[in-house]
Every structure is written in structure tokens, then in C-alpha cells.
Design a protein around this motif. Structure first.
Motif, PDB file in Angstrom:
ATOM      1  N   LEU A 218       0.746  -1.124  -0.073  1.00 59.65           N
ATOM      2  CA  LEU A 218      -0.053  -0.209   0.057  1.00 59.65           C
ATOM      3  C   LEU A 218       0.710   1.185  -0.029  1.00 59.65           C
ATOM      4  CD1 LEU A 218      -3.293  -0.726   2.354  1.00 59.65           C
ATOM      5  CD2 LEU A 218      -2.988   0.224   0.038  1.00 59.65           C
ATOM      6  N   ASP A 219       1.899   1.186   0.675  1.00 64.24           N
ATOM      7  CA  ASP A 219       2.700   2.556   0.731  1.00 64.24           C
ATOM      8  C   ASP A 219       3.613   2.601  -0.259  1.00 64.24           C
ATOM      9  OD1 ASP A 219       4.526   0.787   1.711  1.00 64.24           O
ATOM     10  OD2 ASP A 219       4.939   1.890   3.497  1.00 64.24           O
ATOM     11  N   ASN A 220       3.662   2.117  -1.397  1.00 64.26           N
ATOM     12  CA  ASN A 220       4.590   1.998  -2.415  1.00 64.26           C
ATOM     13  C   ASN A 220       3.563   2.266  -3.825  1.00 64.26           C
ATOM     14  OD1 ASN A 220       6.829   2.073  -1.603  1.00 64.26           O
ATOM     15  ND2 ASN A 220       7.293  -0.162  -1.486  1.00 64.26           N
ATOM     16  N   VAL A 221       2.223   2.667  -3.577  1.00 64.99           N
ATOM     17  CA  VAL A 221       1.457   3.347  -4.448  1.00 64.99           C
ATOM     18  C   VAL A 221       1.004   4.455  -4.141  1.00 64.99           C
ATOM     19  CG1 VAL A 221       0.447   1.086  -5.280  1.00 64.99           C
ATOM     20  CG2 VAL A 221      -0.701   2.195  -3.919  1.00 64.99           C
ATOM     21  N   MET A 222       0.484   5.340  -4.999  1.00 63.90           N
ATOM     22  CA  MET A 222      -0.012   6.764  -4.659  1.00 63.90           C
ATOM     23  C   MET A 222      -1.520   6.731  -5.153  1.00 63.90           C
ATOM     24  SD  MET A 222       0.975  10.745  -5.698  1.00 63.90           S
ATOM     25  CE  MET A 222       2.429  10.704  -4.617  1.00 63.90           C
ATOM     26  N   PHE A 223      -2.568   7.027  -4.448  1.00 67.63           N
ATOM     27  CA  PHE A 223      -3.859   7.004  -4.723  1.00 67.63           C
ATOM     28  C   PHE A 223      -4.286   8.412  -5.198  1.00 67.63           C
ATOM     29  CE2 PHE A 223      -4.086   3.022  -2.620  1.00 67.63           C
ATOM     30  CZ  PHE A 223      -5.022   2.341  -3.193  1.00 67.63           C
ATOM     31  N   GLY A 224      -5.137   8.892  -5.951  1.00 69.84           N
ATOM     32  CA  GLY A 224      -5.848  10.129  -6.342  1.00 69.84           C
ATOM     33  C   GLY A 224      -6.347  10.506  -4.912  1.00 69.84           C
ATOM     34  N   SER A 225      -6.235  11.933  -4.867  1.00 67.17           N
ATOM     35  CA  SER A 225      -6.812  12.504  -3.688  1.00 67.17           C
ATOM     36  C   SER A 225      -8.317  12.317  -3.293  1.00 67.17           C
ATOM     37  CB  SER A 225      -6.667  14.078  -3.505  1.00 67.17           C
ATOM     38  OG  SER A 225      -5.015  14.234  -3.758  1.00 67.17           O
ATOM     39  N   ASP A 226      -9.247  12.082  -4.350  1.00 71.01           N
ATOM     40  CA  ASP A 226     -10.598  11.967  -4.138  1.00 71.01           C
ATOM     41  C   ASP A 226     -10.941  10.670  -4.127  1.00 71.01           C
ATOM     42  OD1 ASP A 226     -10.409  14.919  -3.764  1.00 71.01           O
ATOM     43  OD2 ASP A 226     -10.464  15.159  -6.149  1.00 71.01           O
ATOM     44  N   ALA A 227     -12.210  10.607  -3.539  1.00 71.55           N
ATOM     45  CA  ALA A 227     -12.937   9.139  -3.929  1.00 71.55           C
ATOM     46  C   ALA A 227     -13.685   9.198  -4.960  1.00 71.55           C
ATOM     47  CB  ALA A 227     -13.935   9.018  -2.431  1.00 71.55           C
ATOM     48  N   PRO A 228     -13.939   8.109  -5.579  1.00 70.42           N
ATOM     49  CA  PRO A 228     -13.510   6.714  -5.090  1.00 70.42           C
ATOM     50  C   PRO A 228     -12.023   6.234  -5.452  1.00 70.42           C
ATOM     51  CG  PRO A 228     -14.535   6.541  -7.327  1.00 70.42           C
ATOM     52  CD  PRO A 228     -14.694   7.799  -6.881  1.00 70.42           C
ATOM     53  N   ILE A 231      -5.674   4.148  -8.169  1.00 67.28           N
ATOM     54  CA  ILE A 231      -4.202   4.328  -8.117  1.00 67.28           C
ATOM     55  C   ILE A 231      -3.623   5.233  -9.050  1.00 67.28           C
ATOM     56  CG2 ILE A 231      -1.990   3.385  -8.348  1.00 67.28           C
ATOM     57  CD1 ILE A 231      -3.191   0.793  -6.979  1.00 67.28           C
ATOM     58  N   ALA A 232      -2.962   6.542  -8.940  1.00 63.11           N
ATOM     59  CA  ALA A 232      -2.385   7.315  -9.789  1.00 63.11           C
ATOM     60  C   ALA A 232      -1.003   6.911 -10.185  1.00 63.11           C
ATOM     61  CB  ALA A 232      -2.371   8.880  -9.116  1.00 63.11           C
ATOM     62  N   ALA A 233      -0.357   6.220  -9.246  1.00 65.78           N
ATOM     63  CA  ALA A 233       0.954   5.753  -9.747  1.00 65.78           C
ATOM     64  C   ALA A 233       1.621   4.578  -8.808  1.00 65.78           C
ATOM     65  CB  ALA A 233       1.906   6.880  -9.835  1.00 65.78           C
ATOM     66  N   VAL A 234       2.235   3.854  -9.374  1.00 62.23           N
ATOM     67  CA  VAL A 234       3.028   2.651  -8.715  1.00 62.23           C
ATOM     68  C   VAL A 234       4.527   3.425  -8.292  1.00 62.23           C
ATOM     69  CG1 VAL A 234       4.028   0.383  -8.496  1.00 62.23           C
ATOM     70  CG2 VAL A 234       1.805   0.823  -9.556  1.00 62.23           C
ATOM     71  N   LEU A 235       4.924   3.493  -7.316  1.00 63.07           N
ATOM     72  CA  LEU A 235       6.026   4.125  -6.961  1.00 63.07           C
ATOM     73  C   LEU A 235       7.236   3.066  -6.548  1.00 63.07           C
ATOM     74  CD1 LEU A 235       4.617   6.835  -4.855  1.00 63.07           C
ATOM     75  CD2 LEU A 235       5.283   6.802  -7.111  1.00 63.07           C
ATOM     76  N   ASP A 236       8.616   3.451  -6.440  1.00 65.40           N
ATOM     77  CA  ASP A 236       9.680   2.747  -5.691  1.00 65.40           C
ATOM     78  C   ASP A 236       9.893   1.493  -6.486  1.00 65.40           C
ATOM     79  OD1 ASP A 236       9.998   4.722  -4.051  1.00 65.40           O
ATOM     80  OD2 ASP A 236       9.021   3.850  -2.362  1.00 65.40           O
ATOM     81  N   TRP A 237      10.380   1.528  -7.657  1.00 62.28           N
ATOM     82  CA  TRP A 237      10.921   0.309  -8.335  1.00 62.28           C
ATOM     83  C   TRP A 237      12.167  -0.172  -8.295  1.00 62.28           C
ATOM     84  CZ3 TRP A 237       7.305  -2.018 -11.906  1.00 62.28           C
ATOM     85  CH2 TRP A 237       6.026  -1.346 -12.034  1.00 62.28           C
ATOM     86  N   GLU A 238      12.866   0.487  -7.351  1.00 61.99           N
ATOM     87  CA  GLU A 238      14.297  -0.117  -7.228  1.00 61.99           C
ATOM     88  C   GLU A 238      14.622  -1.596  -7.274  1.00 61.99           C
ATOM     89  OE1 GLU A 238      14.225   3.042  -3.494  1.00 61.99           O
ATOM     90  OE2 GLU A 238      12.628   1.876  -4.854  1.00 61.99           O
ATOM     91  N   MET A 239      13.778  -2.300  -6.888  1.00 62.13           N
ATOM     92  CA  MET A 239      14.013  -3.947  -6.693  1.00 62.13           C
ATOM     93  C   MET A 239      13.127  -4.586  -8.026  1.00 62.13           C
ATOM     94  SD  MET A 239      15.785  -3.966  -4.037  1.00 62.13           S
ATOM     95  CE  MET A 239      16.119  -5.668  -3.928  1.00 62.13           C
ATOM     96  N   SER A 240      12.743  -3.728  -8.912  1.00 63.06           N
ATOM     97  CA  SER A 240      12.100  -4.326 -10.003  1.00 63.06           C
ATOM     98  C   SER A 240      12.983  -5.264 -10.916  1.00 63.06           C
ATOM     99  CB  SER A 240      11.392  -3.504 -10.710  1.00 63.06           C
ATOM    100  OG  SER A 240      12.073  -2.459 -11.329  1.00 63.06           O
TER     101      SER A 240
END
Length: 355
Positions: A218-228, A231-240
Motif C-alpha cells: 500500500l505505501d508504495n502506490v499513490m492514490f488520487g486525492s478524491d474518492a473513489p 491508483i495514480a502511480a506505482v512508486l519505488d521500483w528499485e527492486m524491480s
């Protein structure tokens, strides 16, 4: 303290050199500001205002870094490759390996506005339907990652999928061996040895070959600010890398408690009790949706979930060694004396079918 922060900031960025670099790539501007994001993890994150553009710079921490977790050019490569796919990622701008600019490799991407969920539920996502949608977004996005045609987007040389899962077990066994050289004098963890033997004896012989995020939660994705929730972006791809997609799913499930679990603790120290509220998926529901999204069958559930706890425990045990050696000033690290054995016991309960 302010002087220490200034000195560290100066080690992260040469403002004049960075301004010249950005001018060459983006054109000149009268507004140029740089701030350090204090909540970064393995790599450093800098927020840059360039005229009316909000940008992010990712670079390794200063000093020598040998771990692939600090390979920001690798992170840029996968973000660039995913720009036109169904995987939501930030828009990339430019990357460079020229250390004469800020002293390290770095890359620039556009900054996004949104919410990163860490230890609590956002107020705007507090209805049962929003909670269900949050889990749906997490699984559908993971499915999108694993459904990427990695050869078509130019990532065919991005990893070595054959033998990936066995290498994961071997690597983390080695990490434990390193940590236990010191930590075993403080306390023994017989469960780790039992867990290692079981994992080594039960590595799946076959798995799909897909793009793998490596730290999907959960804390490596960013959700848009409004409901519903979306996911606006998947972050932290260092280990991909290219590897076994079920390691990603097992990792996500280790951060997602069920009502029948003995604990709602997740990761090395957090608590995710809020994920038991009305509307959130049970783990079995997440797995079912994942299978529908990808066409894969999540076999060897016990192995992949136990492996996730094994890796978490390995991270914690390395923290604990650094604490004992006086190489860390972090209140989180001493907790690992008790937390790592807890993680090992959780893994053994999974193996036994109790969780």
C-alpha cells in the motif's frame, strides 16, 4: 542541527550544476527551488520547482553504495518502459549517469499529487465501498504489472527469471547468516533455521516469467486525492526485475491481515488493524481477483507467504545487527530483537496452515 541538515543537503545536490543541467533539457526559468523529502527510504528524493513545473529527482544516498536497491538508472529504465502501458507510473523527464552534476546518477520525473497510505485509513476512503475499491485497485494494478509484455516494452534483458525463486531463498539465507554473526550472541532464533530448511526444500520448480515490482504494498502506490480510490502511480521500483510474479503477491498478502490471524502487525513494525474494517477484502478474495486478472493460478500459497515473512525477518535482523554494532541511531532497530522471532513464528504458522 540546521547546519547538519545544510551540510547533508549540499552533499545531495550542487544547485548551480543542477540548474544548468535542467536549463539544457527544459529551457530557462526564473523559478528554481529544491527541497529534500525527509520521508525517503533507500534512495533520496528531491522536490524541484522549475517555473510552473513540479518535478522529482531520485538519487542514491551520498557515499559508496553497492546494493542494487540504490540503482536509480535501473528504476528509470522500468518507468520509461512502462509509460505507454496500463501500469500507472509517473511521467519520466530525463536521466543521467554524469556524476559531475550532483555527484551521482539521478533521474527526473514529474511530481504527482495524491495520497500514500501508511499507518491509517484516509478519511475520504472510509466507506465500505471505498475500502473494497482500494483492494480492487491494488490487485488489478498488480495484475497489470504482471501482464506487461516485458519484451515488447524493451525489458527483455532486465532480469534472469530462470531460477529466480531459488536465488531469492539463497540470498535471504545469506543475509541471515551475515546478521546472525552478531545477533546470535544476543538471542537465538531456532525458528529461522527451521524456516530456512522448509523453504529450501519447497522452492517451486516452475513459475511464470513476468515483470516483478519487488516491493508492492500500500505505501508504495499513490492514490488520487478524491474518492473513489484510484491508483495514480506505482512508486519505488528499485527492486524491480523479471522474475516470479507470485513473490509480489505473497509480499502484498503479508501486509494484509485477516480476521483469523494471530496479529495485525505487518512488516517489521507497523500495524494494519484498519484493514479488518467492513469492506476490505479478505486475503482469499484478493487471490481470487488476482487469478481472474492474470489467468495464473496461485499455487504454493504457503511457500510464497512464508517467503515474504522470511524476507521481512531478514531485513529486521540486519537492522538488529547494525543496532548492536552501534552503526545505527534508529529507535526502530532495537525492536527487532522481538519482532524478528515473531515474524519467524508467523511464517511457521503459515507453513502449518494456521494462518
Amino acid at each position: 542541527m540546521a547546519e547538519e541538515r545544510t551540510n547533508y543537503f549540499d552533499r545531495l545536490v550542487d544547485l548551480d550544476a543542477l540548474e544548468a543541467f535542467l536549463t539544457a533539457h527544459l529551457g530557462s526559468t526564473d523559478v528554481f527551488e529544491v527541497d529534500r523529502h525527509s520521508g525517503g527510504h533507500s534512495n533520496e528524493t528531491l522536490f524541484v520547482t522549475w517555473g510552473d513545473q513540479d518535478l522529482v529527482i531520485r538519487r542514491p544516498p551520498p557515499g559508496e553504495t553497492a546494493d542494487t536497491a540504490h540503482d536509480v538508472i535501473r528504476e528509470y529504465t522500468v518507468l520509461e518502459a512502462l509509460q505507454d502501458t496500463e501500469v500507472p507510473v509517473p511521467t519520466t523527464v530525463v536521466a543521467t549517469e554524469d556524476h559531475d552534476i550532483i555527484g551521482s546518477d539521478f533521474y527526473v520525473m514529474e511530481q504527482l499529487d495524491g495520497i500514500v497510505i501508511r499507518d491509517s485509513e484516509p478519511e475520504q476512503f472510509g466507506t465500505p465501498s471505498d475500502r473494497t475499491q482500494m483492494g480492487t485497485e491494488m490487485i488489478d494494478t498488480l495484475g497489470a504489472i504482471h501482464n506487461v509484455d516485458y519484451e515488447a516494452v524493451g525489458l527483455e534483458e532486465f532480469g534472469h527469471p530462470d531460477g529466480f525463486t531459488q536465488r531469492q531463498v539463497d540470498r535471504w539465507e545469506q543475509q541471515y547468516e551475515w546478521a546472525l554473526e552478531v545477533t546470535a550472541d544476543a538471542r537465538e532464533i531456532p525458528e529461522i533455521h527451521e524456516l530456512t530448511e522448509w523453504l529450501q526444500a519447497n522452492v517451486p520448480s516452475d513459475h511464470p516469467h513476468t515483470l516483478v515490482h519487488g516491493d508492492y504494498k500500500l505505501d508504495n502506490v499513490m492514490f488520487g486525492s478524491d474518492a473513489p480510490p484510484e491508483i495514480a502511480a506505482v512508486l519505488d521500483w528499485e527492486m524491480s526485475t523479471i522474475g516470479d510474479p507470485f513473490t509480489d503477491l505473497g509480499w502484498l498478502l503479508s501486509y494484509w491481515p485477516d480476521e483469523d490471524d494471530d496479529t495485525t502487525k505487518v512488516g517489521t513494525a507497523g500495524d494494519a488493524e484498519y484493514l479488518l474494517r467492513d469492506g476490505y477484502h479478505a486475503r482469499s478474495e484478493l487471490v481470487e481477483r488476482y487469478e481472474q486478472a492474470t489467468g495464473y493460478t496461485f499455487e504454493n500459497d504457503r511457500f510464497y507467504r512464508a517467503l515474504a515473512y522470511y524476507k521481512l525477518g531478514g531485513i529486521g535482523e540486519m537492522f538488529f545487527r547494525r543496532h548492536l554494532e552501534g552503526n545505527a541511531d534508529n529507535d526502530h532497530y532495537p525492536i527487532m530483537e522481538e519482532r524478528v522471532p515473531e515474524l519467524a513464528r508467523q511464517a511457521l504458522r503459515i507453513i502449518d496452515g494456521a494462518n
